[in-house]
Scaffold this active site. Structure first.
Site, short mmCIF file in Angstrom:
data_model
loop_
_atom_site.label_atom_id
_atom_site.label_comp_id
_atom_site.label_asym_id
_atom_site.label_seq_id
_atom_site.Cartn_x
_atom_site.Cartn_y
_atom_site.Cartn_z
N MET A 55 48.10 12.22 14.30
CA MET A 55 46.75 12.14 13.76
C MET A 55 46.28 13.39 13.01
SD MET A 55 44.97 10.14 17.00
CE MET A 55 43.39 9.89 16.17
N GLU A 56 47.16 14.37 12.79
CA GLU A 56 46.68 15.63 12.21
C GLU A 56 47.56 16.24 11.13
OE1 GLU A 56 45.22 14.87 16.19
OE2 GLU A 56 47.25 15.55 15.73
N ASP A 80 55.94 8.98 23.06
CA ASP A 80 55.99 7.53 23.21
C ASP A 80 56.64 6.97 21.96
OD1 ASP A 80 53.73 6.48 21.25
OD2 ASP A 80 52.96 8.26 22.26
N GLY A 97 54.03 9.79 18.28
CA GLY A 97 54.69 8.53 18.56
C GLY A 97 55.92 8.37 17.68
N GLU A 146 48.91 21.22 24.24
CA GLU A 146 49.94 21.46 23.25
C GLU A 146 50.11 22.94 22.92
OE1 GLU A 146 49.86 17.27 20.79
OE2 GLU A 146 48.28 18.74 20.37
#
Length: 243
Positions: A174-175, A198, A79, A11
């Site tokens: 998640m962050e 996704d 996502g 990333e």
């Protein structure tokens, strides 16, 4: 000083490739954490890989602020939750919430940490820059919206529906909310930029592995669009020398 974080090497590697006068920032003592300083499009920046999950994100954000970051951009993939999003689209955070926090038994709202606000709003100036830069990326849709974070990889249509129903989420990762909480505590402006790898449904694990390296480029393009604009703004204000 702009601090840039990605959870994974993929990333931020495109940003590191464009970093001029790159050097490892001194004074960071956390094992396995490397913060790099240099110029990106003429703008002084700090770039680091933060690791996956909220604890890693919060820890890295704190060290990034200690290293001198006065603004923070978190970049990477997520996502898609909003029904209109497809793989490759870009989300720029309006605010961030921790969707896996549940103290509702004590009367708090889902996602609300006792003693904290429910969500942490992104800085309007950084958000405007990110949206402007995102619209330059060809062939993708751009959405401003809520980023929800939790220590879980969402890969269930039922969970997608739940996140949309309860939080109005644009995307899940998640962050971001951990970074937002740290920045808010220190009064530091932030924004989260996510490219959809996704759609967080039953095939999310397949989509993610296939498309993540490709769509991570979209987030990197947005960051570069921001750094160009920020550098140009400093130059116009007489706060930077022409390169």
């Amino acid at each position: 000083m702009l601090g840039i974080i990605g959870a994974m090497q993929e990333e931020v590697e495109l940003l590191l490739e464009g970093l001029e006068d790159a050097a490892e920032h001194p004074g960071v003592t956390l094992p396995n954490l490397r913060i790099y300083s240099g110029l990106l499009d003429g703008l002084e920046v700090l770039i680091t890989v933060g690791g996956i999950g909220k604890v890693n994100a919060a820890m890295t954000s704190t060290y990034l602020l200690m290293a001198g970051a006065t603004q923070v951009v978190f970049t990477g993939v997520a996502g898609g939750i909003h029904p209109s999003l497809v793989v490759g689209d870009i989300v720029v955070s309006s605010d961030c919430v921790q969707h896996d926090v549940d103290v509702s038994a004590l009367g708090y709202r889902l996602g609300e940490i006792p003693g904290e606000i429910l969500s942490w709003p992104a800085d309007e100036q950084l958000r405007a820059l990110a949206l402007e830069a995102a619209h330059e990326v060809q062939g993708v849709n751009v959405t401003g919206g809520r980023v929800v974070s939790g220590d879980v990889f969402v890969a269930s249509p039922d969970k997608v529906a739940w996140l949309w129903q309860h939080f109005g989420a644009a995307c899940a990762e998640m962050e971001g909310a951990a970074v937002a909480q740290v920045c808010a505590r220190h009064g530091v402006p932030y924004v989260v930029i996510r490219s959809v790898s996704d759609t967080a449904g039953g095939d999310a694990n397949v989509d993610y592995r296939e498309f993540m390296p490709i769509v991570a480029r979209h987030s990197a393009q947005v960051v570069r669009g921001m750094t160009r604009r920020m550098a140009a703004g400093l130059l116009a204000a007489g706060l930077a020398e022409p390169s």
